[in-house]
Design a protein around this motif. Sequence first.
Motif, PDB file in Angstrom:
ATOM      1  N   TYR A  97       0.790  -1.226   0.000  1.00 42.73           N
ATOM      2  CA  TYR A  97       0.000   0.000   0.000  1.00 42.73           C
ATOM      3  C   TYR A  97       0.826   1.281   0.000  1.00 42.73           C
ATOM      4  O   TYR A  97       0.387   2.289  -0.522  1.00 42.73           O
ATOM      5  CB  TYR A  97      -0.974   0.005   1.176  1.00 42.73           C
ATOM      6  CG  TYR A  97      -2.016  -1.081   1.025  1.00 42.73           C
ATOM      7  CD1 TYR A  97      -2.926  -1.051  -0.030  1.00 42.73           C
ATOM      8  CD2 TYR A  97      -2.064  -2.148   1.897  1.00 42.73           C
ATOM      9  CE1 TYR A  97      -3.854  -2.054  -0.203  1.00 42.73           C
ATOM     10  CE2 TYR A  97      -3.007  -3.153   1.740  1.00 42.73           C
ATOM     11  CZ  TYR A  97      -3.904  -3.102   0.691  1.00 42.73           C
ATOM     12  OH  TYR A  97      -4.822  -4.095   0.518  1.00 42.73           O
ATOM     13  N   ASN A  98       2.002   1.261   0.576  1.00 43.78           N
ATOM     14  CA  ASN A  98       2.831   2.464   0.613  1.00 43.78           C
ATOM     15  C   ASN A  98       3.820   2.515  -0.539  1.00 43.78           C
ATOM     16  O   ASN A  98       4.493   3.512  -0.733  1.00 43.78           O
ATOM     17  CB  ASN A  98       3.584   2.564   1.946  1.00 43.78           C
ATOM     18  CG  ASN A  98       2.625   2.740   3.102  1.00 43.78           C
ATOM     19  OD1 ASN A  98       1.656   3.485   3.006  1.00 43.78           O
ATOM     20  ND2 ASN A  98       2.883   2.049   4.191  1.00 43.78           N
ATOM     21  N   GLY A  99       3.913   1.429  -1.291  1.00 44.27           N
ATOM     22  CA  GLY A  99       4.806   1.373  -2.434  1.00 44.27           C
ATOM     23  C   GLY A  99       6.260   1.260  -2.025  1.00 44.27           C
ATOM     24  O   GLY A  99       6.619   1.378  -0.866  1.00 44.27           O
ATOM     25  N   GLY A 100       7.081   1.009  -2.972  1.00 45.41           N
ATOM     26  CA  GLY A 100       8.517   0.940  -2.747  1.00 45.41           C
ATOM     27  C   GLY A 100       9.015  -0.425  -2.316  1.00 45.41           C
ATOM     28  O   GLY A 100       8.270  -1.243  -1.784  1.00 45.41           O
ATOM     29  N   ASP A 101      10.276  -0.631  -2.608  1.00 41.67           N
ATOM     30  CA  ASP A 101      10.938  -1.872  -2.228  1.00 41.67           C
ATOM     31  C   ASP A 101      11.327  -1.850  -0.761  1.00 41.67           C
ATOM     32  O   ASP A 101      11.666  -0.803  -0.213  1.00 41.67           O
ATOM     33  CB  ASP A 101      12.213  -2.070  -3.064  1.00 41.67           C
ATOM     34  CG  ASP A 101      11.897  -2.441  -4.499  1.00 41.67           C
ATOM     35  OD1 ASP A 101      11.132  -3.388  -4.698  1.00 41.67           O
ATOM     36  OD2 ASP A 101      12.432  -1.779  -5.406  1.00 41.67           O
ATOM     37  N   LEU A 102      11.286  -3.021  -0.158  1.00 41.07           N
ATOM     38  CA  LEU A 102      11.724  -3.205   1.224  1.00 41.07           C
ATOM     39  C   LEU A 102      12.865  -4.212   1.227  1.00 41.07           C
ATOM     40  O   LEU A 102      12.829  -5.197   0.489  1.00 41.07           O
ATOM     41  CB  LEU A 102      10.570  -3.727   2.085  1.00 41.07           C
ATOM     42  CG  LEU A 102       9.315  -2.852   2.119  1.00 41.07           C
ATOM     43  CD1 LEU A 102       8.179  -3.591   2.811  1.00 41.07           C
ATOM     44  CD2 LEU A 102       9.612  -1.543   2.828  1.00 41.07           C
TER      45      LEU A 102
END
Length: 96
Positions: free
Chosen positions: A19-24
């Motif tokens: 939901y917040n996007g981006g890679d972790l």
Amino acid sequence: MKYLVVDGCFGSTGIKDKYNGGDLYPVDLGLGAEITAQIGSWVSGYENEHFNGFKDKNHIAELDSEEGEIAKEIKKQISRCIVGIFSCGTIGTGAA
């Protein structure tokens, strides 16, 4: 609650925040060394398929199967977590 997607698309860390996007990064999520190494190897396999034009359907099926195993292991290691999957090779989504 964390909502994650296991995603082997080119340039990915292998895990995205749904939901917040981006890679972790697996390490930042507190995942163990074994699963972190498996994710790295799996992402490399998908990158190879990217450069080969996703032509080897058998290898893509193996990577997709491993993706499901990775998602299940992440769910075991992170409490209060929902993990989905996204297959770059077949452009499909699902739940682990």
